[in-house]
Scaffold this active site. Structure first.
Site, PDB file in Angstrom:
ATOM      1  N   ASP A   1     -12.054   7.059   3.420  1.00  0.00           N
ATOM      2  CA  ASP A   1     -10.866   6.876   4.259  1.00  0.00           C
ATOM      3  C   ASP A   1     -10.442   5.402   4.322  1.00  0.00           C
ATOM      4  O   ASP A   1      -9.376   5.084   4.828  1.00  0.00           O
ATOM      5  CB  ASP A   1     -11.137   7.414   5.668  1.00  0.00           C
ATOM      6  CG  ASP A   1      -9.858   7.627   6.466  1.00  0.00           C
ATOM      7  OD1 ASP A   1      -8.763   7.571   5.855  1.00  0.00           O
ATOM      8  OD2 ASP A   1      -9.952   7.853   7.683  1.00  0.00           O
TER       9      ASP A   1
ATOM     10  N   GLU B   1      -9.303   3.685   1.955  1.00  0.00           N
ATOM     11  CA  GLU B   1      -8.786   3.715   0.576  1.00  0.00           C
ATOM     12  C   GLU B   1      -7.758   2.618   0.315  1.00  0.00           C
ATOM     13  O   GLU B   1      -7.567   2.207  -0.832  1.00  0.00           O
ATOM     14  CB  GLU B   1      -8.167   5.086   0.285  1.00  0.00           C
ATOM     15  CG  GLU B   1      -6.729   5.317   0.800  1.00  0.00           C
ATOM     16  CD  GLU B   1      -6.587   5.241   2.307  1.00  0.00           C
ATOM     17  OE1 GLU B   1      -7.601   5.432   3.000  1.00  0.00           O
ATOM     18  OE2 GLU B   1      -5.468   4.980   2.785  1.00  0.00           O
TER      19      GLU B   1
ATOM     20  N   ASP C   1      -2.558  10.280   3.306  1.00  0.00           N
ATOM     21  CA  ASP C   1      -3.943   9.873   3.511  1.00  0.00           C
ATOM     22  C   ASP C   1      -4.667  10.906   4.361  1.00  0.00           C
ATOM     23  O   ASP C   1      -4.564  10.914   5.585  1.00  0.00           O
ATOM     24  CB  ASP C   1      -3.994   8.496   4.194  1.00  0.00           C
ATOM     25  CG  ASP C   1      -5.422   8.001   4.399  1.00  0.00           C
ATOM     26  OD1 ASP C   1      -6.344   8.607   3.793  1.00  0.00           O
ATOM     27  OD2 ASP C   1      -5.612   7.014   5.136  1.00  0.00           O
TER      28      ASP C   1
ATOM     29  N   LYS D   1       0.857  -1.192   0.000  1.00  0.00           N
ATOM     30  CA  LYS D   1       0.000   0.000   0.000  1.00  0.00           C
ATOM     31  C   LYS D   1       0.884   1.229   0.000  1.00  0.00           C
ATOM     32  O   LYS D   1       1.661   1.446   0.923  1.00  0.00           O
ATOM     33  CB  LYS D   1      -0.915   0.002   1.237  1.00  0.00           C
ATOM     34  CG  LYS D   1      -1.674   1.319   1.445  1.00  0.00           C
ATOM     35  CD  LYS D   1      -2.596   1.278   2.662  1.00  0.00           C
ATOM     36  CE  LYS D   1      -3.235   2.657   2.915  1.00  0.00           C
ATOM     37  NZ  LYS D   1      -4.100   2.675   4.118  1.00  0.00           N
TER      38      LYS D   1
ATOM     39  N   LYS E   1     -10.241  12.918   7.664  1.00  0.00           N
ATOM     40  CA  LYS E   1      -9.759  12.519   8.989  1.00  0.00           C
ATOM     41  C   LYS E   1      -9.871  13.668   9.975  1.00  0.00           C
ATOM     42  O   LYS E   1     -10.014  14.829   9.580  1.00  0.00           O
ATOM     43  CB  LYS E   1      -8.281  12.100   8.891  1.00  0.00           C
ATOM     44  CG  LYS E   1      -8.055  10.761   8.238  1.00  0.00           C
ATOM     45  CD  LYS E   1      -6.612  10.327   8.415  1.00  0.00           C
ATOM     46  CE  LYS E   1      -6.377   8.971   7.793  1.00  0.00           C
ATOM     47  NZ  LYS E   1      -7.145   7.877   8.431  1.00  0.00           N
TER      48      LYS E   1
ATOM     49  N   ASP F   1       1.600   6.514   5.272  1.00  0.00           N
ATOM     50  CA  ASP F   1       0.652   5.536   4.730  1.00  0.00           C
ATOM     51  C   ASP F   1       1.166   4.815   3.488  1.00  0.00           C
ATOM     52  O   ASP F   1       0.445   4.025   2.882  1.00  0.00           O
ATOM     53  CB  ASP F   1      -0.690   6.234   4.444  1.00  0.00           C
ATOM     54  CG  ASP F   1      -1.887   5.345   4.694  1.00  0.00           C
ATOM     55  OD1 ASP F   1      -1.724   4.336   5.409  1.00  0.00           O
ATOM     56  OD2 ASP F   1      -2.968   5.654   4.183  1.00  0.00           O
TER      57      ASP F   1
ATOM     58  N   ARG G   1      -7.618  -0.582   0.903  1.00  0.00           N
ATOM     59  CA  ARG G   1      -8.133  -1.829   0.322  1.00  0.00           C
ATOM     60  C   ARG G   1      -8.473  -1.648  -1.155  1.00  0.00           C
ATOM     61  O   ARG G   1      -8.464  -2.618  -1.913  1.00  0.00           O
ATOM     62  CB  ARG G   1      -9.326  -2.315   1.153  1.00  0.00           C
ATOM     63  CG  ARG G   1     -10.495  -1.364   1.184  1.00  0.00           C
ATOM     64  CD  ARG G   1     -11.450  -1.650   2.342  1.00  0.00           C
ATOM     65  NE  ARG G   1     -10.897  -1.244   3.635  1.00  0.00           N
ATOM     66  CZ  ARG G   1     -11.542  -1.312   4.792  1.00  0.00           C
ATOM     67  NH1 ARG G   1     -12.782  -1.784   4.831  1.00  0.00           N
ATOM     68  NH2 ARG G   1     -10.969  -0.929   5.911  1.00  0.00           N
TER      69      ARG G   1
HETATM   70  N1  BES Z   1      -4.164   4.733   6.769  1.00  0.00           N
HETATM   71  C1  BES Z   1      -5.274   4.471   7.590  1.00  0.00           C
HETATM   72  C2  BES Z   1      -4.975   3.506   8.730  1.00  0.00           C
HETATM   73  C3  BES Z   1      -3.988   3.949   9.759  1.00  0.00           C
HETATM   74  C4  BES Z   1      -4.418   4.391  10.994  1.00  0.00           C
HETATM   75  C5  BES Z   1      -2.627   3.871   9.532  1.00  0.00           C
HETATM   76  C6  BES Z   1      -3.508   4.762  11.956  1.00  0.00           C
HETATM   77  C7  BES Z   1      -1.703   4.246  10.504  1.00  0.00           C
HETATM   78  C8  BES Z   1      -2.151   4.686  11.720  1.00  0.00           C
HETATM   79  C9  BES Z   1      -6.396   3.855   6.755  1.00  0.00           C
HETATM   80  O1  BES Z   1      -6.452   4.260   5.427  1.00  0.00           O
HETATM   81  C10 BES Z   1      -7.688   4.275   7.372  1.00  0.00           C
HETATM   82  O2  BES Z   1      -7.961   5.432   7.378  1.00  0.00           O
HETATM   83  N2  BES Z   1      -8.434   3.312   7.877  1.00  0.00           N
HETATM   84  C11 BES Z   1      -9.682   3.587   8.470  1.00  0.00           C
HETATM   85  C12 BES Z   1     -10.642   2.540   7.975  1.00  0.00           C
HETATM   86  C13 BES Z   1     -12.061   2.810   8.374  1.00  0.00           C
HETATM   87  C14 BES Z   1     -12.582   4.029   7.658  1.00  0.00           C
HETATM   88  C15 BES Z   1     -12.868   1.588   8.044  1.00  0.00           C
HETATM   89  C16 BES Z   1      -9.511   3.515   9.977  1.00  0.00           C
HETATM   90  O3  BES Z   1      -8.774   2.666  10.460  1.00  0.00           O
HETATM   91  O4  BES Z   1     -10.109   4.346  10.664  1.00  0.00           O
HETATM   92 ZN    ZN Z   2      -4.702   4.863   4.610  1.00  0.00          ZN
HETATM   93 MN    MN Z   3      -7.531   6.062   5.170  1.00  0.00          MN
END
Ligand code: BES
Ligand code: ZN
Ligand code: MN
Length: 499
Positions: A345, A347, A268, A263, A275, A286, A349
């Site tokens: 968010d 993204e 992000d 990834k 966010k 990210d 996957r």
């Molecule tokens: N890049 C983030 C995940 C992340 C969180 C990486 C903290 C490093 C530290 C990912 O793209 C994300 O935003 N995931 C969301 C998914 C949710 C919307 C289902 C999350 O974990 O909140």
């Molecule tokens: Zn991300």
């Molecule tokens: Mn994200």
């Protein structure tokens, strides 16, 4: 990178700025270990009392600095606690890292030479000490007007076995691995305005290609021609268009074909599902999965392992704008499957789906994706442990075993049956990208990715926790990008090569 060599030289007689030795916690007070024990003898009877007066007991991570006052040839002696004397290679890796970091702390005009005298029993220990020393010396000063710490002039690892073939091989492996980890850290640490998807792809192309390795980069036009709707859908909100980087290492006699999928979200923001301010602060990290997959592939090729590797790194910037993908949009992935986007968010996957399809098309025997995928994984396992989720239990166990040997923390999470019906429950498309019921978020994400594995042996490493270190430095880990995943992937390739 700092130069490192092995030397068969007495710690007491080694001319160097700083000498690093290790001590274990014992009832009579801290006990110096291995060849470092000669240092205590050289200091004489006051040595134990001095350490005691400094409050040093040999606990893991403790550090004491002693001026040598002529007792040994080094100007300064750094004693690092390892806790239990019987700690394995990872305890040595951490001690070497903490010792070198302490040796370089502060700012003097000149570069500092460091000699590391830790108890090495075999070549595994030698490799661990070399890796720890090199990674402990890692700094990222590109964006400062002056370096924040002393720089290492050179590092000598002292061992009686310096001349042996196995020690030299261990040193070489350590150098390749540490260089890969440092490069991954550099890329993660680079601010996102300077590491756009194109800049990231250019940085990958700027690395010297090892033998039998080829590099291909797909720009946004090619991605469209190749129907990579996930990568394009995530990237379309940014004026920095996405890229797909493919590295292919094909040795003469490969025992297996490994696909490493990463990834590479260079920033992000969450996109339109923006966010919080706190959540956005570290999101330059990210792309750490792509960084790990790419640098591990380079390392595997440099080591000449008999493993074919197809590395696929999906690079995009996730920003909100008038052209961004909206919650409610449907994207068509490379294999024709449609996905209802419900949270922009989530993204990672989406970009991984296209890259996993490409790994399937490459007919890899084993597919491993690495991604800072979910905050839920951080909630489950904390910020030093990666999660591993898989459709193949032996592969999952092999990854965990490789991680343990490499000194990285990886722990299995399940993909429970009920997740299958959840990811296929879209009212409009084949798949539903996001489950508003966020319980088990890391598991849902893995179930979604599994839909694109093509039934191949596949494992997913969620490195959202350990990819970026925000606390105080410890062991060989500095603030910022950690390069997590690289050592596990290289070790797994070595294990696959060993059969
Ligand atoms: N890049 C983030 C995940 C992340 C969180 C990486 C903290 C490093 C530290 C990912 O793209 C994300 O935003 N995931 C969301 C998914 C949710 C919307 C289902 C999350 O974990 O909140
Ligand atoms: Zn991300
Ligand atoms: Mn994200």
């Amino acid at each position: 990178m700092t130069s490192l060599r092995l030397r068969d030289s007495q710690p007491t007689k080694t001319r160097t700025d700083v000498l690093v030795v290790a001590a274990a916690e014992a009832e009579q007070g801290a006990q110096l270990l291995g060849i470092g024990a000669r240092v205590a003898t050289a200091f004489g009877r006051e040595f134990a009392r001095t350490l005691g007066a400094l409050g040093f007991s040999g606990k893991q991570g403790e550090v004491a600095k002693l001026p040598s006052s002529g007792a040994v040839r080094a100007k300064l002696v750094v004693v690092v606690g390892v806790g239990d004397e019987a700690g394995g290679p990872e305890a040595l890796r951490r001690a070497a890292g903490a010792g070198v970091r302490a040796a370089l702390a502060g700012k003097t005009a000149e570069a500092v030479s460091v000699a590391v005298a830790l108890p090495c029993r075999d070549e595994r220990d030698v490799q661990a000490v070399c890796e720890g020393a090199l990674l402990g010396a890692y700094t990222f000063d590109r964006y400062r007007s002056a370096a924040a710490t002393n720089q290492a002039a050179d590092i000598a690892v002292l061992t009686d076995a310096a001349g042996s073939k196995t020690s030299k091989a261990a040193l070489e492996t350590a150098q390749v691995v540490a260089r890969a980890v440092a490069r991954a850290r550099d890329w993660v640490n680079t601010p996102p305005r300077d590491l756009t998807p194109k800049a990231f792809a250019d940085a990958v192309a700027a690395v010297d290609l090892p033998a039998r390795t080829t590099l291909t980069v797909w720009d946004e036009k090619r991605l469209a021609a190749e129907r990579c709707g996930g990568i394009l859908g995530v990237g379309q909100g940014s004026s920095n268009p996405p890229r797909l980087v493919r590295l292919h290492y094909k040795p003469r006699r490969a025992v297996t074909h490994l696909a490493l999928v990463g990834k590479g979200i260079t920033y992000d923001s969450g996109g339109l599902s923006l966010k919080t301010m706190a959540g956005a602060m570290t999101m330059k990290c990210d792309m750490a999965g792509a960084a790990a997959a790419i640098t591990a592939t380079y390392a595997i090729a440099e080591l000449g392992l008999p493993i074919e590797v197809s590395c696929l790194a999906a690079m995009a910037e996730n920003l909100p704008s008038g052209t961004a993908t909206r919650p409610g949009d449907v994207l068509t992935m490379r294999n024709g499957r449609t996905v209802e986007v419900l949270n922009t968010d989530a993204e990672g996957r989406l970009v991984l789906a296209d890259a996993l399809v490409l790994a399937d098309e490459a007919e890899a025997d084993v597919v491993i994706d690495v991604a800072t995928l979910t905050g839920a994984c951080v909630v489950a396992l904390g910020d030093r442990t990666a999660g591993v989720l898989s459709n193949d239990d032996p592969l999952r166990d092999a990854l965990q075993a490789a991680a343990r040997r490499a000194g990285e923390e990886v722990w299995p999470l399940p993909i429970p049956d009920e997740m299958k019906s959840k990811v296929t429950s879209s009212s409009i498309a084949d798949l539903r990208q996001h489950n508003p019921d966020t319980s088990g978020g890391a598991l849902y994400a893995a179930a979604f990715l599994r839909e694109f594995s093509g039934g191949r042996r596949w494992a997913h490493l969620d490195i959202a926790g350990p990819a970026f270190h925000e606390g105080d430095p410890y062991g060989y880990v500095n603030k910022g990008g950690t390069g997590v995943g690289v050592r596990t992937l290289v070790r797994l390739a070595q294990d696959l090569a060993d059969g």
